[in-house]
Design a protein around this motif. Sequence first.
Motif, PDB file in Angstrom:
ATOM      1  N   ARG A 108     -12.599   1.621 -35.416  1.00 39.32           N
ATOM      2  CA  ARG A 108     -11.175   1.587 -35.086  1.00 39.32           C
ATOM      3  C   ARG A 108     -10.982   1.652 -33.574  1.00 39.32           C
ATOM      4  O   ARG A 108     -11.688   2.391 -32.881  1.00 39.32           O
ATOM      5  N   ARG A 109     -10.008   0.908 -33.062  1.00 40.57           N
ATOM      6  CA  ARG A 109      -9.721   0.971 -31.640  1.00 40.57           C
ATOM      7  C   ARG A 109      -8.753   2.097 -31.318  1.00 40.57           C
ATOM      8  O   ARG A 109      -8.708   2.566 -30.195  1.00 40.57           O
ATOM      9  N   ASN A 110      -7.981   2.502 -32.304  1.00 40.79           N
ATOM     10  CA  ASN A 110      -7.013   3.573 -32.097  1.00 40.79           C
ATOM     11  C   ASN A 110      -7.689   4.911 -32.395  1.00 40.79           C
ATOM     12  O   ASN A 110      -8.192   5.135 -33.505  1.00 40.79           O
ATOM     13  N   ALA A 111      -7.703   5.815 -31.421  1.00 39.67           N
ATOM     14  CA  ALA A 111      -8.453   7.058 -31.577  1.00 39.67           C
ATOM     15  C   ALA A 111      -7.848   7.964 -32.641  1.00 39.67           C
ATOM     16  O   ALA A 111      -8.572   8.698 -33.312  1.00 39.67           O
ATOM     17  N   ALA A 171      -9.153   6.800 -35.868  1.00 32.64           N
ATOM     18  CA  ALA A 171     -10.553   7.200 -36.002  1.00 32.64           C
ATOM     19  C   ALA A 171     -10.656   8.653 -36.437  1.00 32.64           C
ATOM     20  O   ALA A 171     -11.448   8.997 -37.324  1.00 32.64           O
ATOM     21  N   VAL A 191      -6.728  13.985 -28.458  1.00 30.36           N
ATOM     22  CA  VAL A 191      -6.290  12.591 -28.356  1.00 30.36           C
ATOM     23  C   VAL A 191      -4.829  12.535 -27.960  1.00 30.36           C
ATOM     24  O   VAL A 191      -4.414  11.760 -27.084  1.00 30.36           O
ATOM     25  N   VAL A 243      -4.113   8.647 -24.666  1.00 30.63           N
ATOM     26  CA  VAL A 243      -4.723   7.332 -24.475  1.00 30.63           C
ATOM     27  C   VAL A 243      -5.156   6.821 -25.839  1.00 30.63           C
ATOM     28  O   VAL A 243      -6.292   6.993 -26.240  1.00 30.63           O
ATOM     29  N   ASP A 297      -7.800   1.496 -26.872  1.00 29.48           N
ATOM     30  CA  ASP A 297      -9.002   1.291 -26.069  1.00 29.48           C
ATOM     31  C   ASP A 297      -8.634   0.454 -24.852  1.00 29.48           C
ATOM     32  O   ASP A 297      -8.249  -0.698 -24.987  1.00 29.48           O
ATOM     33  N   ALA A 326     -10.728  -0.156 -22.369  1.00 32.59           N
ATOM     34  CA  ALA A 326     -11.929  -0.638 -21.700  1.00 32.59           C
ATOM     35  C   ALA A 326     -11.960  -2.158 -21.673  1.00 32.59           C
ATOM     36  O   ALA A 326     -11.503  -2.828 -22.590  1.00 32.59           O
ATOM     37  N   THR A 327     -12.488  -2.673 -20.621  1.00 38.91           N
ATOM     38  CA  THR A 327     -12.644  -4.118 -20.534  1.00 38.91           C
ATOM     39  C   THR A 327     -13.908  -4.528 -21.273  1.00 38.91           C
ATOM     40  O   THR A 327     -14.682  -3.687 -21.743  1.00 38.91           O
ATOM     41  N   ASP A 328     -14.132  -5.820 -21.371  1.00 35.16           N
ATOM     42  CA  ASP A 328     -15.276  -6.322 -22.142  1.00 35.16           C
ATOM     43  C   ASP A 328     -16.463  -6.688 -21.257  1.00 35.16           C
ATOM     44  O   ASP A 328     -17.356  -7.382 -21.683  1.00 35.16           O
ATOM     45  N   ARG A 386     -18.008   3.161 -26.317  1.00 36.77           N
ATOM     46  CA  ARG A 386     -17.931   3.627 -24.939  1.00 36.77           C
ATOM     47  C   ARG A 386     -16.909   4.725 -24.745  1.00 36.77           C
ATOM     48  O   ARG A 386     -16.897   5.361 -23.705  1.00 36.77           O
ATOM     49  N   ARG A 387     -16.049   4.930 -25.728  1.00 33.68           N
ATOM     50  CA  ARG A 387     -15.060   6.000 -25.561  1.00 33.68           C
ATOM     51  C   ARG A 387     -15.687   7.323 -25.953  1.00 33.68           C
ATOM     52  O   ARG A 387     -16.264   7.458 -27.038  1.00 33.68           O
ATOM     53  N   ILE A 416     -14.516  10.167 -26.866  1.00 34.57           N
ATOM     54  CA  ILE A 416     -14.019  10.870 -28.059  1.00 34.57           C
ATOM     55  C   ILE A 416     -14.675  10.307 -29.317  1.00 34.57           C
ATOM     56  O   ILE A 416     -15.105  11.056 -30.205  1.00 34.57           O
ATOM     57  N   VAL A 417     -14.797   8.988 -29.367  1.00 29.87           N
ATOM     58  CA  VAL A 417     -15.429   8.374 -30.548  1.00 29.87           C
ATOM     59  C   VAL A 417     -16.907   8.755 -30.598  1.00 29.87           C
ATOM     60  O   VAL A 417     -17.473   8.955 -31.683  1.00 29.87           O
ATOM     61  N   MET A 423     -17.090  12.029 -32.191  1.00 30.46           N
ATOM     62  CA  MET A 423     -16.872  11.918 -33.642  1.00 30.46           C
ATOM     63  C   MET A 423     -18.137  11.412 -34.331  1.00 30.46           C
ATOM     64  O   MET A 423     -18.486  11.865 -35.427  1.00 30.46           O
ATOM     65  N   PHE A 429     -11.115  13.480 -18.011  1.00 29.03           N
ATOM     66  CA  PHE A 429      -9.925  12.645 -17.923  1.00 29.03           C
ATOM     67  C   PHE A 429      -9.059  13.062 -16.742  1.00 29.03           C
ATOM     68  O   PHE A 429      -8.477  12.226 -16.059  1.00 29.03           O
ATOM     69  N   THR A 437     -10.022   8.372 -16.890  1.00 30.67           N
ATOM     70  CA  THR A 437     -10.479   7.413 -17.896  1.00 30.67           C
ATOM     71  C   THR A 437     -11.324   8.135 -18.930  1.00 30.67           C
ATOM     72  O   THR A 437     -11.846   9.222 -18.669  1.00 30.67           O
ATOM     73  N   LEU A 438     -11.444   7.506 -20.115  1.00 35.03           N
ATOM     74  CA  LEU A 438     -12.310   8.063 -21.154  1.00 35.03           C
ATOM     75  C   LEU A 438     -13.561   7.224 -21.335  1.00 35.03           C
ATOM     76  O   LEU A 438     -14.385   7.505 -22.202  1.00 35.03           O
ATOM     77  N   ASP A 439     -13.703   6.186 -20.499  1.00 32.78           N
ATOM     78  CA  ASP A 439     -14.839   5.273 -20.651  1.00 32.78           C
ATOM     79  C   ASP A 439     -16.116   5.948 -20.166  1.00 32.78           C
ATOM     80  O   ASP A 439     -16.184   6.446 -19.047  1.00 32.78           O
TER      81      ASP A 439
END
Lengths: 185, 100
Positions: free
Chosen positions: A26-29, A32, A75, A80, A83, A85-87, B26-27, B29-30, B33, B84, B89-91
């Motif tokens: 999932r992109r939404n934290a 997730a 969260v 935030v 996501d 982040a860039t690719d 890359r996040r 928080i994930v 998890m 943060f 950022t969270l990256d």
Amino acid sequence: MAWPHVTCFGISSALAITAAVMVVTRRNAVHAALWLAVALVSTGVLYLTLSAQFLAVLQVIIYAGAIVVLFLFVVMLLNVNEDQATDRRRWLAVVGLALALVWGAGTALLLLAGPPAGTGLVVRTPGDVALRGTAEELARAVFEHHALAFELVSLILLAAMAGVIALARRTPRGAEEIPGKRGSP
Amino acid sequence: MVPLSWYVAVACVLFTIGVIGVLACRRTIVILMAIELMLNAGNLLLVALAREFWSAQAQAIVLFVLAVAAAEVAVGLAIIVRMFELKGTLDIDEVNLMKW
């Protein structure tokens, strides 16, 4: 095999695996974190099918209650969701995925091969009875054999609490700014 | 009774998904998890073996893992909040201050 057991196992393990996949995709934290709760609760149901009733209750209270709420708090505190982040480092994710799959395949092969002959784990002794997973059995195991570890765990929790308080305090005035902060002048 | 190997397979799959999350996301928080998912898979394996070997001590170890996981999440999330504040950022790729 009694069919209620098998049905219960099938449903909850499928749910746990689906929810785990959702957590990492999932992109939404917030989503997730909610899928994480689903995965943890269905693992709790798996504990029930393994006749570990006390641990199932603890799983729901501690994991699905406390830990997921903590995740949701952070969260929402940081605000935030998406996501950002860039690719530009997509290849890193691909390499990571490949490494993880290699790891998974290795474990599966090891499990299929089974333990080498002569090292069978036979720890059932005569006089043992089947577990019912009650709080009494657990308390006996903890306090008769692992009393020191129990005390050490309380120390760990205390240290974590002190560490979190120290970490979460604001930076003192005049402290050096970390270079590379986004959006700072 | 569902055989032990099925539980081992489920725990293995859950753990691998956790490894994928740690390595490919890359996040931060994930990633935390996903670490929880891995701990959870280990717990599941311990409980399954506890039933197989009639050992209450394996279940007691799960108790300790639960407590340590709670402590780990609290500290990890505090570090993320701090990160943060400092970096905005969270990256995980942006946090390379200590990289050579």
